[in-house]
Design a protein around this motif. Structure first.
Motif, PDB file in Angstrom:
ATOM      1  N   ALA A 107       0.832  -1.208   0.000  1.00  0.00           N
ATOM      2  CA  ALA A 107       0.000   0.000   0.000  1.00  0.00           C
ATOM      3  C   ALA A 107       0.866   1.258   0.000  1.00  0.00           C
ATOM      4  N   HIS A 108       2.003   1.196   0.691  1.00  0.00           N
ATOM      5  CA  HIS A 108       2.912   2.343   0.698  1.00  0.00           C
ATOM      6  C   HIS A 108       3.546   2.533  -0.675  1.00  0.00           C
ATOM      7  N   ASP A 109       3.842   1.445  -1.362  1.00  0.00           N
ATOM      8  CA  ASP A 109       4.366   1.559  -2.719  1.00  0.00           C
ATOM      9  C   ASP A 109       3.362   2.253  -3.625  1.00  0.00           C
ATOM     10  N   ALA A 110       2.077   1.939  -3.442  1.00  0.00           N
ATOM     11  CA  ALA A 110       1.030   2.596  -4.234  1.00  0.00           C
ATOM     12  C   ALA A 110       0.972   4.078  -3.903  1.00  0.00           C
ATOM     13  N   ARG A 111       1.145   4.402  -2.631  1.00  0.00           N
ATOM     14  CA  ARG A 111       1.140   5.817  -2.242  1.00  0.00           C
ATOM     15  C   ARG A 111       2.335   6.547  -2.856  1.00  0.00           C
ATOM     16  N   LEU A 112       3.490   5.900  -2.884  1.00  0.00           N
ATOM     17  CA  LEU A 112       4.655   6.519  -3.509  1.00  0.00           C
ATOM     18  C   LEU A 112       4.405   6.785  -4.997  1.00  0.00           C
ATOM     19  N   ALA A 113       3.757   5.858  -5.658  1.00  0.00           N
ATOM     20  CA  ALA A 113       3.417   6.056  -7.068  1.00  0.00           C
ATOM     21  C   ALA A 113       2.460   7.231  -7.227  1.00  0.00           C
ATOM     22  N   ALA A 114       1.483   7.328  -6.318  1.00  0.00           N
ATOM     23  CA  ALA A 114       0.540   8.449  -6.361  1.00  0.00           C
ATOM     24  C   ALA A 114       1.266   9.765  -6.098  1.00  0.00           C
ATOM     25  N   ASP A 115       2.221   9.747  -5.151  1.00  0.00           N
ATOM     26  CA  ASP A 115       3.002  10.949  -4.867  1.00  0.00           C
ATOM     27  C   ASP A 115       3.790  11.384  -6.101  1.00  0.00           C
ATOM     28  N   ALA A 116       4.350  10.440  -6.819  1.00  0.00           N
ATOM     29  CA  ALA A 116       5.088  10.767  -8.039  1.00  0.00           C
ATOM     30  C   ALA A 116       4.161  11.373  -9.082  1.00  0.00           C
ATOM     31  N   ALA A 117       2.954  10.832  -9.195  1.00  0.00           N
ATOM     32  CA  ALA A 117       1.979  11.390 -10.139  1.00  0.00           C
ATOM     33  C   ALA A 117       1.612  12.811  -9.735  1.00  0.00           C
ATOM     34  N   ASN A 118       1.460  13.039  -8.432  1.00  0.00           N
ATOM     35  CA  ASN A 118       1.164  14.391  -7.954  1.00  0.00           C
ATOM     36  C   ASN A 118       2.318  15.340  -8.228  1.00  0.00           C
ATOM     37  N   ALA A 119       3.548  14.844  -8.123  1.00  0.00           N
ATOM     38  CA  ALA A 119       4.712  15.676  -8.403  1.00  0.00           C
ATOM     39  C   ALA A 119       4.710  16.128  -9.863  1.00  0.00           C
ATOM     40  N   VAL A 120       4.352  15.231 -10.742  1.00  0.00           N
ATOM     41  CA  VAL A 120       4.272  15.584 -12.162  1.00  0.00           C
ATOM     42  C   VAL A 120       3.185  16.626 -12.370  1.00  0.00           C
ATOM     43  N   GLU A 121       2.034  16.418 -11.726  1.00  0.00           N
ATOM     44  CA  GLU A 121       0.935  17.378 -11.848  1.00  0.00           C
ATOM     45  C   GLU A 121       1.353  18.738 -11.285  1.00  0.00           C
ATOM     46  N   ALA A 122       2.041  18.741 -10.161  1.00  0.00           N
ATOM     47  CA  ALA A 122       2.505  19.991  -9.565  1.00  0.00           C
ATOM     48  C   ALA A 122       3.500  20.687 -10.485  1.00  0.00           C
ATOM     49  N   ARG A 123       4.324  19.909 -11.183  1.00  0.00           N
ATOM     50  CA  ARG A 123       5.278  20.491 -12.139  1.00  0.00           C
ATOM     51  C   ARG A 123       4.540  21.217 -13.253  1.00  0.00           C
ATOM     52  N   VAL A 124       3.457  20.619 -13.719  1.00  0.00           N
ATOM     53  CA  VAL A 124       2.653  21.235 -14.769  1.00  0.00           C
ATOM     54  C   VAL A 124       2.023  22.532 -14.254  1.00  0.00           C
ATOM     55  N   VAL A 125       1.496  22.492 -13.033  1.00  0.00           N
ATOM     56  CA  VAL A 125       0.888  23.682 -12.439  1.00  0.00           C
ATOM     57  C   VAL A 125       1.935  24.773 -12.261  1.00  0.00           C
ATOM     58  N   LEU A 126       3.116  24.399 -11.793  1.00  0.00           N
ATOM     59  CA  LEU A 126       4.202  25.359 -11.601  1.00  0.00           C
ATOM     60  C   LEU A 126       4.553  26.044 -12.908  1.00  0.00           C
ATOM     61  N   ALA A 127       4.686  25.289 -13.964  1.00  0.00           N
ATOM     62  CA  ALA A 127       5.006  25.872 -15.263  1.00  0.00           C
ATOM     63  C   ALA A 127       3.904  26.814 -15.725  1.00  0.00           C
ATOM     64  N   GLU A 128       2.658  26.422 -15.480  1.00  0.00           N
ATOM     65  CA  GLU A 128       1.524  27.257 -15.881  1.00  0.00           C
ATOM     66  C   GLU A 128       1.514  28.569 -15.103  1.00  0.00           C
ATOM     67  N   VAL A 129       1.781  28.513 -13.815  1.00  0.00           N
ATOM     68  CA  VAL A 129       1.796  29.727 -12.996  1.00  0.00           C
ATOM     69  C   VAL A 129       2.949  30.639 -13.421  1.00  0.00           C
ATOM     70  N   GLU A 130       4.107  30.065 -13.688  1.00  0.00           N
ATOM     71  CA  GLU A 130       5.242  30.874 -14.142  1.00  0.00           C
ATOM     72  C   GLU A 130       4.920  31.569 -15.456  1.00  0.00           C
ATOM     73  N   GLN A 131       4.284  30.862 -16.359  1.00  0.00           N
ATOM     74  CA  GLN A 131       3.890  31.446 -17.641  1.00  0.00           C
ATOM     75  C   GLN A 131       2.894  32.587 -17.420  1.00  0.00           C
ATOM     76  N   MET A 132       1.929  32.362 -16.547  1.00  0.00           N
ATOM     77  CA  MET A 132       0.934  33.401 -16.264  1.00  0.00           C
ATOM     78  C   MET A 132       1.592  34.628 -15.640  1.00  0.00           C
ATOM     79  N   MET A 133       2.574  34.417 -14.767  1.00  0.00           N
ATOM     80  CA  MET A 133       3.266  35.557 -14.152  1.00  0.00           C
ATOM     81  C   MET A 133       3.885  36.442 -15.224  1.00  0.00           C
ATOM     82  N   CYS A 134       4.546  35.820 -16.188  1.00  0.00           N
ATOM     83  CA  CYS A 134       5.201  36.578 -17.256  1.00  0.00           C
ATOM     84  C   CYS A 134       4.190  37.273 -18.158  1.00  0.00           C
ATOM     85  N   GLN A 135       3.059  36.628 -18.401  1.00  0.00           N
ATOM     86  CA  GLN A 135       2.052  37.173 -19.306  1.00  0.00           C
ATOM     87  C   GLN A 135       1.193  38.248 -18.659  1.00  0.00           C
TER      88      GLN A 135
END
Length: 143
Positions: free
Chosen positions: A60-88
């Motif tokens: 179950a912890h391995d599954a949580r780690l996989a979910a955490d990695a998926a969230n990290a990818v999603e957060a990376r996308v959000v971060l890039a979007e916010v940075e782009q919005m800041m510049c625009q």
């Protein structure tokens, strides 16, 4: 997976804070992406450790780690979007104020002195910048 939306927002804010000192070292979007992925991965690991420090590892912890990695990818996308919005969306002044307040942790008085502005003007510009980013983010992400 983050326990709550507030935890996810805190992690994103922590990522910004950790990455900002390296802003001058980023030459390409690939460099920015690599730094974001590494930073968010470390934040996910820290969060996982803090939530599960005394629990034995199980599948179950391995599954949580996989979910955490998926969230990290999603957060990376959000971060890039916010940075782009800041510049625009934000003026250079608003970007400077946001950076000084949120990333460097400066007080309103320190920012006002550095930018030769009144403290109330700093607060107003910061409020407008935050509102513009929040409104645009919600507009872009409304289904």
């Amino acid at each position: 997976m983050f326990p709550s939306l507030e935890d996810a927002e805190d992690a994103l804010q922590d990522a910004f804070v950790r990455m900002w000192p390296h802003a001058d070292d980023i030459a390409t979007s690939s460099d920015a992406e690599a730094l974001a992925v590494t930073t968010l991965r470390h934040l996910s690991i820290d969060l996982h450790r803090s939530l599960h420090a005394t629990q034995p590892l199980t599948p179950a912890h391995d599954a949580r780690l996989a979910a955490d990695a998926a969230n990290a990818v999603e957060a990376r996308v959000v971060l890039a979007e916010v940075e782009q919005m800041m510049c625009q969306l934000l003026s250079p002044l608003q970007q400077d104020i946001l950076r000084m307040r949120e990333y460097e942790g400066r007080s309103y008085a320190e920012i006002a002195t550095a930018l030769e502005m009144k403290e109330t003007a700093v607060r107003m510009q910061l409020s407008r910048a935050r509102r513009a980013l929040r409104d645009e983010y919600r507009k872009r992400n409304t289904i």
